[in-house]
Write a protein that holds these residues in place. Structure first.
Motif, PDB file in Angstrom:
ATOM      1  N   PHE A   1     -55.851 -23.303 -22.724  1.00  0.00           N
ATOM      2  CA  PHE A   1     -55.341 -23.357 -21.354  1.00  0.00           C
ATOM      3  C   PHE A   1     -54.367 -22.207 -21.090  1.00  0.00           C
ATOM      4  CE2 PHE A   1     -56.788 -27.825 -21.415  1.00  0.00           C
ATOM      5  CZ  PHE A   1     -57.408 -27.866 -20.175  1.00  0.00           C
ATOM      6  N   ASP A   2     -53.520 -21.882 -22.065  1.00  0.00           N
ATOM      7  CA  ASP A   2     -52.538 -20.823 -21.870  1.00  0.00           C
ATOM      8  C   ASP A   2     -53.218 -19.465 -21.729  1.00  0.00           C
ATOM      9  OD1 ASP A   2     -49.524 -20.311 -21.936  1.00  0.00           O
ATOM     10  OD2 ASP A   2     -50.245 -18.855 -23.403  1.00  0.00           O
ATOM     11  N   LEU A   3     -54.278 -19.218 -22.495  1.00  0.00           N
ATOM     12  CA  LEU A   3     -55.002 -17.956 -22.392  1.00  0.00           C
ATOM     13  C   LEU A   3     -55.686 -17.823 -21.037  1.00  0.00           C
ATOM     14  CD1 LEU A   3     -56.562 -17.763 -25.976  1.00  0.00           C
ATOM     15  CD2 LEU A   3     -54.775 -16.280 -25.049  1.00  0.00           C
ATOM     16  N   ARG A   4     -56.280 -18.901 -20.554  1.00  0.00           N
ATOM     17  CA  ARG A   4     -56.918 -18.838 -19.235  1.00  0.00           C
ATOM     18  C   ARG A   4     -55.885 -18.558 -18.144  1.00  0.00           C
ATOM     19  NH1 ARG A   4     -62.134 -18.056 -19.562  1.00  0.00           N
ATOM     20  NH2 ARG A   4     -62.359 -18.890 -17.453  1.00  0.00           N
ATOM     21  N   ARG A   5     -54.717 -19.194 -18.270  1.00  0.00           N
ATOM     22  CA  ARG A   5     -53.640 -18.969 -17.296  1.00  0.00           C
ATOM     23  C   ARG A   5     -53.135 -17.527 -17.385  1.00  0.00           C
ATOM     24  NH1 ARG A   5     -49.997 -21.942 -19.486  1.00  0.00           N
ATOM     25  NH2 ARG A   5     -51.063 -23.855 -18.902  1.00  0.00           N
ATOM     26  N   LEU A   6     -53.017 -16.998 -18.612  1.00  0.00           N
ATOM     27  CA  LEU A   6     -52.543 -15.634 -18.805  1.00  0.00           C
ATOM     28  C   LEU A   6     -53.505 -14.621 -18.190  1.00  0.00           C
ATOM     29  CD1 LEU A   6     -50.580 -13.593 -20.092  1.00  0.00           C
ATOM     30  CD2 LEU A   6     -51.917 -13.782 -22.213  1.00  0.00           C
ATOM     31  N   ALA A   7     -54.802 -14.838 -18.341  1.00  0.00           N
ATOM     32  CA  ALA A   7     -55.786 -13.922 -17.758  1.00  0.00           C
ATOM     33  C   ALA A   7     -55.629 -13.848 -16.240  1.00  0.00           C
ATOM     34  CB  ALA A   7     -57.200 -14.354 -18.140  1.00  0.00           C
ATOM     35  N   ARG A   8     -55.401 -14.992 -15.616  1.00  0.00           N
ATOM     36  CA  ARG A   8     -55.213 -14.997 -14.160  1.00  0.00           C
ATOM     37  C   ARG A   8     -53.915 -14.279 -13.770  1.00  0.00           C
ATOM     38  NH1 ARG A   8     -57.162 -20.372 -14.915  1.00  0.00           N
ATOM     39  NH2 ARG A   8     -55.022 -21.179 -14.825  1.00  0.00           N
ATOM     40  N   ARG A   9     -52.867 -14.444 -14.574  1.00  0.00           N
ATOM     41  CA  ARG A   9     -51.601 -13.764 -14.272  1.00  0.00           C
ATOM     42  C   ARG A   9     -51.748 -12.255 -14.398  1.00  0.00           C
ATOM     43  NH1 ARG A   9     -46.907 -15.952 -17.861  1.00  0.00           N
ATOM     44  NH2 ARG A   9     -45.751 -14.520 -16.493  1.00  0.00           N
ATOM     45  N   ILE A  10     -52.455 -11.792 -15.408  1.00  0.00           N
ATOM     46  CA  ILE A  10     -52.651 -10.348 -15.567  1.00  0.00           C
ATOM     47  C   ILE A  10     -53.475  -9.791 -14.413  1.00  0.00           C
ATOM     48  CG2 ILE A  10     -53.730  -8.590 -17.029  1.00  0.00           C
ATOM     49  CD1 ILE A  10     -53.013 -10.290 -19.446  1.00  0.00           C
ATOM     50  N   GLU A  11     -54.495 -10.521 -14.000  1.00  0.00           N
ATOM     51  CA  GLU A  11     -55.298 -10.083 -12.854  1.00  0.00           C
ATOM     52  C   GLU A  11     -54.464 -10.052 -11.572  1.00  0.00           C
ATOM     53  OE1 GLU A  11     -59.758 -11.611 -14.208  1.00  0.00           O
ATOM     54  OE2 GLU A  11     -58.456 -12.918 -13.035  1.00  0.00           O
ATOM     55  N   GLY A  12     -53.429 -10.873 -11.527  1.00  0.00           N
ATOM     56  CA  GLY A  12     -52.549 -10.887 -10.364  1.00  0.00           C
ATOM     57  C   GLY A  12     -51.443  -9.848 -10.410  1.00  0.00           C
ATOM     58  N   GLY A  13     -51.404  -9.043 -11.485  1.00  0.00           N
ATOM     59  CA  GLY A  13     -50.417  -7.969 -11.561  1.00  0.00           C
ATOM     60  C   GLY A  13     -49.149  -8.327 -12.293  1.00  0.00           C
ATOM     61  N   ALA A  14     -49.173  -9.328 -13.154  1.00  0.00           N
ATOM     62  CA  ALA A  14     -47.964  -9.738 -13.864  1.00  0.00           C
ATOM     63  C   ALA A  14     -47.470  -8.679 -14.835  1.00  0.00           C
ATOM     64  CB  ALA A  14     -48.201 -11.055 -14.611  1.00  0.00           C
TER      65      ALA A  14
ATOM     66  N   GLY B   1     -47.220  -5.589 -14.075  1.00  0.00           N
ATOM     67  CA  GLY B   1     -46.748  -4.477 -13.273  1.00  0.00           C
ATOM     68  C   GLY B   1     -47.859  -3.694 -12.627  1.00  0.00           C
ATOM     69  N   GLU B   2     -49.091  -3.899 -13.110  1.00  0.00           N
ATOM     70  CA  GLU B   2     -50.269  -3.268 -12.534  1.00  0.00           C
ATOM     71  C   GLU B   2     -51.478  -4.110 -12.924  1.00  0.00           C
ATOM     72  OE1 GLU B   2     -51.053   0.511 -14.286  1.00  0.00           O
ATOM     73  OE2 GLU B   2     -50.447  -0.127 -16.289  1.00  0.00           O
ATOM     74  N   VAL B   3     -52.556  -3.939 -12.205  1.00  0.00           N
ATOM     75  CA  VAL B   3     -53.779  -4.682 -12.511  1.00  0.00           C
ATOM     76  C   VAL B   3     -54.519  -3.924 -13.614  1.00  0.00           C
ATOM     77  CG1 VAL B   3     -55.934  -5.590 -11.628  1.00  0.00           C
ATOM     78  CG2 VAL B   3     -53.911  -5.568 -10.170  1.00  0.00           C
ATOM     79  N   VAL B   4     -54.531  -4.462 -14.813  1.00  0.00           N
ATOM     80  CA  VAL B   4     -55.222  -3.843 -15.950  1.00  0.00           C
ATOM     81  C   VAL B   4     -56.367  -4.775 -16.335  1.00  0.00           C
ATOM     82  CG1 VAL B   4     -53.450  -2.348 -16.920  1.00  0.00           C
ATOM     83  CG2 VAL B   4     -53.304  -4.773 -17.320  1.00  0.00           C
ATOM     84  N   GLY B   5     -57.526  -4.515 -15.746  1.00  0.00           N
ATOM     85  CA  GLY B   5     -58.660  -5.419 -15.901  1.00  0.00           C
ATOM     86  C   GLY B   5     -59.140  -5.559 -17.318  1.00  0.00           C
ATOM     87  N   ILE B   6     -59.051  -4.480 -18.106  1.00  0.00           N
ATOM     88  CA  ILE B   6     -59.582  -4.553 -19.463  1.00  0.00           C
ATOM     89  C   ILE B   6     -58.787  -5.537 -20.314  1.00  0.00           C
ATOM     90  CG2 ILE B   6     -58.193  -2.611 -20.317  1.00  0.00           C
ATOM     91  CD1 ILE B   6     -60.650  -1.805 -21.986  1.00  0.00           C
ATOM     92  N   TRP B   7     -57.463  -5.626 -20.083  1.00  0.00           N
ATOM     93  CA  TRP B   7     -56.649  -6.574 -20.846  1.00  0.00           C
ATOM     94  C   TRP B   7     -56.884  -8.005 -20.361  1.00  0.00           C
ATOM     95  CZ3 TRP B   7     -54.397  -5.409 -25.291  1.00  0.00           C
ATOM     96  CH2 TRP B   7     -54.132  -4.064 -25.567  1.00  0.00           C
ATOM     97  N   ALA B   8     -57.131  -8.184 -19.076  1.00  0.00           N
ATOM     98  CA  ALA B   8     -57.467  -9.514 -18.578  1.00  0.00           C
ATOM     99  C   ALA B   8     -58.782  -9.991 -19.184  1.00  0.00           C
ATOM    100  CB  ALA B   8     -57.549  -9.499 -17.053  1.00  0.00           C
ATOM    101  N   GLN B   9     -59.766  -9.089 -19.268  1.00  0.00           N
ATOM    102  CA  GLN B   9     -61.045  -9.450 -19.871  1.00  0.00           C
ATOM    103  C   GLN B   9     -60.901  -9.725 -21.366  1.00  0.00           C
ATOM    104  OE1 GLN B   9     -63.923 -10.139 -18.377  1.00  0.00           O
ATOM    105  NE2 GLN B   9     -62.858  -9.841 -16.435  1.00  0.00           N
ATOM    106  N   PHE B  10     -60.012  -8.966 -22.010  1.00  0.00           N
ATOM    107  CA  PHE B  10     -59.758  -9.228 -23.426  1.00  0.00           C
ATOM    108  C   PHE B  10     -59.195 -10.632 -23.639  1.00  0.00           C
ATOM    109  CE2 PHE B  10     -56.207  -9.362 -26.467  1.00  0.00           C
ATOM    110  CZ  PHE B  10     -56.923  -9.342 -27.650  1.00  0.00           C
ATOM    111  N   VAL B  11     -58.266 -11.042 -22.784  1.00  0.00           N
ATOM    112  CA  VAL B  11     -57.685 -12.376 -22.902  1.00  0.00           C
ATOM    113  C   VAL B  11     -58.754 -13.441 -22.665  1.00  0.00           C
ATOM    114  CG1 VAL B  11     -55.993 -13.972 -21.929  1.00  0.00           C
ATOM    115  CG2 VAL B  11     -55.371 -11.589 -22.293  1.00  0.00           C
TER     116      VAL B  11
END
Length: 495
Positions: free
Chosen positions: A420-433, A435-445
């Motif tokens: 659950f925490d990883l899924r939540r983290l991916a959404r936060r990264i996609e939202g710019g948590a 400082g920028e939208v880094v799609g590759i790290w969101a996909q990695f999560v």
């Protein structure tokens, strides 16, 4: 004009003398090493240069470490040098990296130092995973003397006392967890902009491992039909350096890592990641592990659903169907083992009728807190000779045997929380948590979150729900994700 320092000439002469003496001593020492070790001296000298380079920049050591950790999970790779147990490239790299981190804290230089107090260790990891393992090892250390000597003669275990037991069942499994947290430390401190190397380096180690497995398997067995035979399981295990069921888990985790990160990678990196995914798919199929086949299917389904577009999902589904119909006959035969005759014993490889019935009654003896890690080794069926296996071939059964109901609930809770925490983290990264939208790290999560259900499914027939060598890639990924999680939290606090 600045006046000359008193005795400056004498001090310069003394400094020159000391430098000359050190060069002469090193030359003599290197000559003695060459005389004793001959060509091996070149490897020793290269290792010393690498050690010094890592001391100078421990971030280099972390990249090397992320390559070596998956590769050294196999027993086919050297685990000792010069006949000294524990002296191996992985341990030397870890030692140099930790020494470099210490020197960096003392002499920080221009870059922000990596301090171990910033290690991204969530409370859930420490309490729900590491704490039960430590308590279970403490409990089991009193029963090491009850282990039959047969397992040592067969090579199933390499320890004979409590110290060796502590090293093999606690320290070594947690090494990959610690290495993952070190990678997470770099991401937490330096950010994601210049740290793509930590995202790709572990895949280099897994690719080398897959190549090692495929070359050894074809060299020893020669054909797909021979590899698919049930009697070839020991040969496949020897080719990989671990059981085929276990190595298939590592390949499936690497497949998820490569597939998901390829979605947001630059074009050149995308081609390389797709090549890695193809290699992992082939290697996973050629383990001929039915649990591995199911794990591979989970990765493909999760990747297909992640596309979120009907046309892409339909095209990917059609491609998967064509690929399934094009599988070699040896793979189909392995998948259908025991189904045609409804032979439960053949279908479960003897687990249902020969292993699990003997171990289920043992749970009741210590159902609350368990009997300690690896307790099957001193369980009554093993001690009286009725059972000759070193693992229960079911992670959930092993969890109850080793940790009891209390420990099993804690460890399963960690896996659920982590997903659950990883899924939540991916959404936060996609939202710019970050400082920028880094799609590759969101996909990695997202890829890391897929590894957990793959483990949970393959754990039905093998492996464990605590860290093992076959889970090294997953724990490297989790450590990186925890570093991203800590950085998001740090940026939120600063804002």
């Amino acid at each position: 004009m600045t006046p000359d320092r008193v005795d400056a000439g004498g001090q310069d002469s003394a400094r020159t003398w000391w430098i000359t003496a050190w060069i002469a001593a090193c030359a003599v020492g290197l000559g003695l090493v060459v005389a004793q070790l001959e060509l091996l001296a070149l490897a020793v000298f290269a290792g010393l240069l690498a050690f010094v380079a890592i001391l100078h920049s421990p971030r280099r050591g972390l990249i090397v470490l992320s390559i070596l950790v998956p590769l050294c999970a196999s027993t086919r790779t050297p685990h000792q040098l010069l006949g000294v147990t524990g002296l191996n490239p992985l341990n030397l790299t870890l030692l140099a990296t930790l020494a470099g981190l210490f020197l960096q804290m003392v002499f920080p230089g221009n870059r922000r130092p990596l301090t171990l107090k910033q290690l991204p260790v969530p409370a859930a990891l420490a309490v729900l995973m590491v704490l039960p393992m430590v308590l279970a090892v403490a409990h089991g250390s009193f029963s090491v003397g009850l282990i039959p000597a047969t397992f040592q003669r067969m090579g199933d275990i390499s320890f004979s006392d409590a110290g060796g037991y502590l090293r093999d069942v606690l320290v070594l499994p947690l090494l990959s967890v610690f290495a993952g947290l070190l990678l997470g430390l770099v991401v937490r401190v330096d950010g994601t902009a210049q740290n793509r190397a930590y995202l790709y380096a572990p895949l280099v180690g897994v690719c080398a491992f897959a190549g090692l497995f495929l070359v050894n398997a074809f060299a020893s067995l020669g054909s797909l039909q021979a590899m698919a035979d049930e009697n070839a399981r020991d040969a496949l295990a020897a080719a990989a350096g671990m059981h085929p069921n276990e190595v298939s888990l590592m390949f499936n985790c690497a497949l998820a890592w490569a597939l998901f990160t390829a979605r947001a990678a630059p074009p050149r990196s995308r081609i390389a990641l797709w090549s890695v995914a193809a290699l992992m798919s082939v290697a996973s199929l050629l383990t001929f592990s039915r649990g591995g086949f199911i794990g591979l299917l989970i990765v493909v389904i999760a990747y297909t659903l992640e596309m979120r577009r009907f046309m892409w999902i339909a095209a990917a589904s059609a491609l998967v169907l064509v690929g399934a119909l094009s599988l070699p006959g040896a793979v189909i035969e392995r998948l259908s083992t025991g189904l045609g005759q409804t032979d439960l014993n053949a279908l479960s490889a003897g687990r249902v009728t020969q292993i699990w019935p003997l171990l289920l009654p043992v749970i009741g003896d210590h159902w609350l807190l368990g009997s300690g890690m690896e307790s099957i080794l001193w369980s009554p069926p093993v001690r009286n000779g009725a059972l000759l296996v070193s693992q229960p071939h079911n992670a959930y059964l092993g969890l109850l045997l080793d940790y009891g109901v209390v420990g099993a609930v804690m460890i399963l809770s960690f896996h659920v929380w982590c997903w659950f925490d990883l899924r939540r983290l991916a959404r936060r990264i996609e939202g710019g948590a970050l400082g920028e939208v880094v799609g590759i790290w969101a996909q990695f999560v997202r890829a890391t979150s897929v590894m957990l259900p793959v483990l949970m499914v393959q754990a039905v027939t093998d492996n464990r729900l605590t860290p093992t060598p076959s889970q090294t890639l997953m724990w490297l990924a989790i450590g990186l994700a925890f570093g991203l999680r800590a950085r998001c939290r740090d940026l939120a606090v600063r804002a």
